[in-house]
Write an enzyme that holds these catalytic residues in place. Structure first.
Site, PDB file in Angstrom:
ATOM      1  N   GLU A 243      -8.213  89.386  68.906  1.00  0.00           N
ATOM      2  CA  GLU A 243      -7.657  90.717  68.631  1.00  0.00           C
ATOM      3  C   GLU A 243      -8.634  91.789  69.110  1.00  0.00           C
ATOM      4  OE1 GLU A 243      -7.330  90.644  64.391  1.00  0.00           O
ATOM      5  OE2 GLU A 243      -5.805  89.082  64.409  1.00  0.00           O
ATOM      6  N   LYS A 245     -11.194  94.768  68.894  1.00  0.00           N
ATOM      7  CA  LYS A 245     -12.101  95.186  67.817  1.00  0.00           C
ATOM      8  C   LYS A 245     -12.163  96.708  67.787  1.00  0.00           C
ATOM      9  CE  LYS A 245     -16.619  94.342  65.773  1.00  0.00           C
ATOM     10  NZ  LYS A 245     -16.858  95.684  65.285  1.00  0.00           N
ATOM     11  N   ARG A 265     -15.220  98.194  52.353  1.00  0.00           N
ATOM     12  CA  ARG A 265     -15.868  96.885  52.173  1.00  0.00           C
ATOM     13  C   ARG A 265     -16.988  96.945  51.140  1.00  0.00           C
ATOM     14  NH1 ARG A 265     -18.473  95.376  57.811  1.00  0.00           N
ATOM     15  NH2 ARG A 265     -20.128  94.446  56.588  1.00  0.00           N
TER      16      ARG A 265
HETATM   17  P1  AMP Z   1     -19.386  94.386  62.566  1.00  0.00           P
HETATM   18  O1  AMP Z   1     -19.252  95.544  61.623  1.00  0.00           O
HETATM   19  O2  AMP Z   1     -19.987  94.717  63.885  1.00  0.00           O
HETATM   20  O3  AMP Z   1     -20.036  93.196  61.874  1.00  0.00           O
HETATM   21  O4  AMP Z   1     -17.924  93.846  62.945  1.00  0.00           O
HETATM   22  C1  AMP Z   1     -17.006  93.412  62.015  1.00  0.00           C
HETATM   23  C2  AMP Z   1     -16.068  94.556  61.690  1.00  0.00           C
HETATM   24  O5  AMP Z   1     -15.188  94.813  62.768  1.00  0.00           O
HETATM   25  C3  AMP Z   1     -15.138  94.283  60.543  1.00  0.00           C
HETATM   26  O6  AMP Z   1     -15.767  94.454  59.304  1.00  0.00           O
HETATM   27  C4  AMP Z   1     -14.038  95.302  60.781  1.00  0.00           C
HETATM   28  O7  AMP Z   1     -14.401  96.517  60.152  1.00  0.00           O
HETATM   29  C5  AMP Z   1     -14.078  95.557  62.279  1.00  0.00           C
HETATM   30  N1  AMP Z   1     -12.854  95.146  63.000  1.00  0.00           N
HETATM   31  C6  AMP Z   1     -12.272  95.861  63.965  1.00  0.00           C
HETATM   32  N2  AMP Z   1     -11.189  95.250  64.454  1.00  0.00           N
HETATM   33  C7  AMP Z   1     -11.051  94.080  63.785  1.00  0.00           C
HETATM   34  C8  AMP Z   1     -10.128  92.999  63.837  1.00  0.00           C
HETATM   35  N3  AMP Z   1      -9.119  92.964  64.696  1.00  0.00           N
HETATM   36  N4  AMP Z   1     -10.315  91.961  62.971  1.00  0.00           N
HETATM   37  C9  AMP Z   1     -11.351  91.965  62.112  1.00  0.00           C
HETATM   38  N5  AMP Z   1     -12.259  92.962  62.017  1.00  0.00           N
HETATM   39  C10 AMP Z   1     -12.125  94.011  62.840  1.00  0.00           C
END
Ligand code: AMP
Length: 590
Positions: A243, A245, A265
């Site tokens: 998906e 991001k 979160r």
């Molecule tokens: P990070 O904050 O870099 O660890 O990346 C994970 C975060 O990406 C998650 O906590 C979500 O806030 C965000 N995110 C964005 N798009 C998606 C998606 N399609 N599925 C899951 N998380 C996503």
């Protein structure tokens, strides 16, 4: 149980920095606590009256506290103020002024009084708060007064994380770590450690099985691991759903008929920030009850382009939400369905959760709530293509999910993997660090009294924060001033409980605020404790600058030590050098 016993345990916790020592102190305290008060004690360890998403604000300020101190002590107001100036801390001021014996002050009575203070609203609230607090201080001894005031001011910093409380609960229930994992599993479903503790210690262990997802109680967010390339992903994960991001705000949507709520979160209730999403939920979600996971992103209505996280969270301001809504319209990309009507889907495979999500969500292209685009594949080239497409669209990258994977609340593992742009070249991925102190700085910045921030990563295994960087750029002058104000409110008199650092900043601060940092690369460095074992150097970020203030992330959500090491190794591979280290985290004694 006497409040004195609790206050003494708080003092012992403050003086201990090792997780093991802390869980020992807590385990003993839990065993002595009357069972029906366990939940209250757990909430107060974090300085709250309930779980994070349902704890009321105390609604007291410095002036109110000074007034109660004056009333309770009989010392003239100006002398109380002078004493406060001298001590610079209301807790210590109260400790000096309180002369009660504390003998009759019960822990339960203190909790109830704090509740009455928080719940006093409307006409006459100020006077009622002052009266309850005055009475509490009169009855309190010095040490009790110190902690009561720190709680009221949101400055109770015992350095006790959820992980340590769970260790102590297992210890109190079965005399060891025997049910630690089970505790964590049910905690991740209800996000209410008080409830878990109470069930565990008032009933039998199997009472934990009664904890189920419930609309209105946030489920801990599932988190993503990293892998360096589409090829590595396909090899490790097999058939996946990929998906886009989005760089927005993670939001869990809870619908219970007309009651709609949104949680971050960090488990904060931010429903008020998203009135248009609440309205859209009513129309677009067709079941009576649902818990949906997704990401909210604002976009530019003229170009359709998504705007970065910093813009999305401007809505955090309590005022002007409607104006912001018009200027920065919002999309909510739903990517998971955890619960609907009375069915718990967390243990079902992603493919089924997605199918149900599509069934219950009604949407067309212009709607505020949409389902994330998804590509199901086990082919490297297809994944590569999808990744490139999304990066070209200006997105951060992709999140790849194991098609058969369950929803692992609160866990970071290979059920979800993020692939961000920049893994291929220099370090363009960002790192989330927790601020543990600052240096006052030289030259131009010295007049603000803050020159650089000391940033740390998190080691979940040992519940420690280790330094990885000193950051001196990326903030405007106004932001530096604001940062200093926030950090000063959060000062620590020595090295904070869970911090390992060989740098000694001018001001230590409790690990609380997270900033997103961009750096050019990760290097080995003897100055930082991240990844440092024995005489081996640690890891450091080179040329770091602050990108955004991540108020949606708690200290334990910072990038982990293990992730830094993996990013370093991915970078070495790109540079054509094989990593030197064996896989797995640095080996340290627990
Ligand atoms: P990070 O904050 O870099 O660890 O990346 C994970 C975060 O990406 C998650 O906590 C979500 O806030 C965000 N995110 C964005 N798009 C998606 C998606 N399609 N599925 C899951 N998380 C996503």
């Amino acid at each position: 149980m006497k409040m004195k016993r609790v206050a003494e345990a708080f003092q012992a916790l403050e003086a201990t920095s090792r997780r093991h020592g802390m869980s020992g102190i807590l385990g003993k305290l839990f065993r002595e606590t009357p069972k029906e008060q366990i939940d209250k004690l757990i909430y107060l360890l974090h300085g709250r009256l309930g779980p994070p998403y349902a704890a009321p604000d105390f609604g007291v300020d410095e002036r109110l506290i000074l007034l109660a101190l004056t009333n309770a002590s009989g010392v003239p107001h100006d002398r109380v103020e002078r004493l406060y100036k001298e001590k610079g801390d209301l807790g210590l001021t109260a400790e000096e002024l309180a002369h009660g014996s504390g003998e009759r002050l019960d822990f339960g009575a203190v909790f109830d009084a704090l509740n009455r203070i928080a719940n006093a609203t409307g006409a006459g609230a100020h006077e009622r708060k002052v009266a309850v607090l005055t009475d509490l201080i009169k009855r309190a001894s010095g040490i009790e007064a110190r902690y009561i005031l720190r709680i009221l001011q949101g400055k109770l910093r015992l350095g006790v994380g959820d992980a340590t409380i769970m260790d102590a609960l297992s210890e109190a229930a079965v005399g060891g770590r025997g049910i630690r994992e089970r505790i964590e599993r049910v905690y991740s479903i209800c996000s209410d450690l008080g409830l878990v503790g109470r069930l565990l210690l008032t009933q039998e262990e199997k009472a934990l099985d009664t904890i189920r997802p419930q609309v209105g109680k946030p489920i801990l967010a599932a988190l993503a691991e990293r892998l360096p390339s589409p090829d590595a992903i396909v090899r490790k994960m097999g058939m996946v759903a990929a998906e886009p991001k989005y760089d927005g705000l993670r939001l869990q949507l809870h619908k219970d008929d007309a009651q709609i709520r949104f949680f971050t979160r960090r488990l904060e209730d931010v429903t008020g920030m998203f009135p248009e999403l609440a309205k859209a939920t009513e129309h677009q979600i067709t079941t009576e009850r649902a818990i949906i996971d997704g990401e909210a992103v604002v976009y530019n209505p003229e170009t359709g382009e998504f705007l970065p996280f910093q813009v999305t969270v401007r809505r955090k301001r309590k005022y002007g939400i409607e104006v912001m809504g018009a200027r920065y319209p919002l999309r909510y990309f739903a990517f998971d369905l955890l619960y609907f009507d009375d069915e718990d889907l967390t243990q079902k495979p992603l493919s089924l959760r997605r199918q149900r999500l599509e069934e219950i969500l009604r949407w067309t292209a212009g709607d505020p709530i949409q389902i994330t685009e998804q590509v199901v594949t086990d082919k490297t080239e297809e994944l590569e293509r999808f990744f490139e497409e999304n990066v070209t669209r200006g997105l951060e990258g992709i999140v790849v999910k194991r098609l058969g994977g369950v929803y692992q609340a609160g866990q970071r593992n290979f059920n979800w993997v993020k692939l961000k742009r920049g893994y291929h070249a220099e370090l363009r991925d960002t790192v989330d660090v927790v601020i543990v102190g600052y240096l006052t700085g030289k030259g131009k910045r010295a007049r603000f009294g803050i020159g650089s921030l000391v940033g740390a990563i998190y080691d979940p295994e040992h519940d420690r924060f280790r330094t990885v960087t000193k950051i001196g750029s990326g903030l405007t002058e106004v932001e530096w001033a604001e940062m200093r104000r926030l950090l000063d409110e959060n000062r620590s008199s020595g090295v904070p409980g869970r911090v390992d650092s060989s740098i000694v900043p001018d001001v230590w601060t409790e690990p609380r605020y997270v900033v997103e940092v961009r750096a050019d690369e990760i290097t080995r460095s003897p100055r930082h404790t991240c990844g440092k074992v024995g005489k081996e150097p640690g890891y450091a970020l080179r040329f770091p600058r602050v990108i955004s203030f991540r108020w949606d992330k708690g200290p334990e959500d910072a990038t982990t030590e293990q992730e830094i090491i993996e990013m370093y190794e991915a970078q070495q591979l790109v540079a054509g050098e094989a990593p030197q280290r064996k896989p797995g985290g640095p080996k340290r004694a627990a």
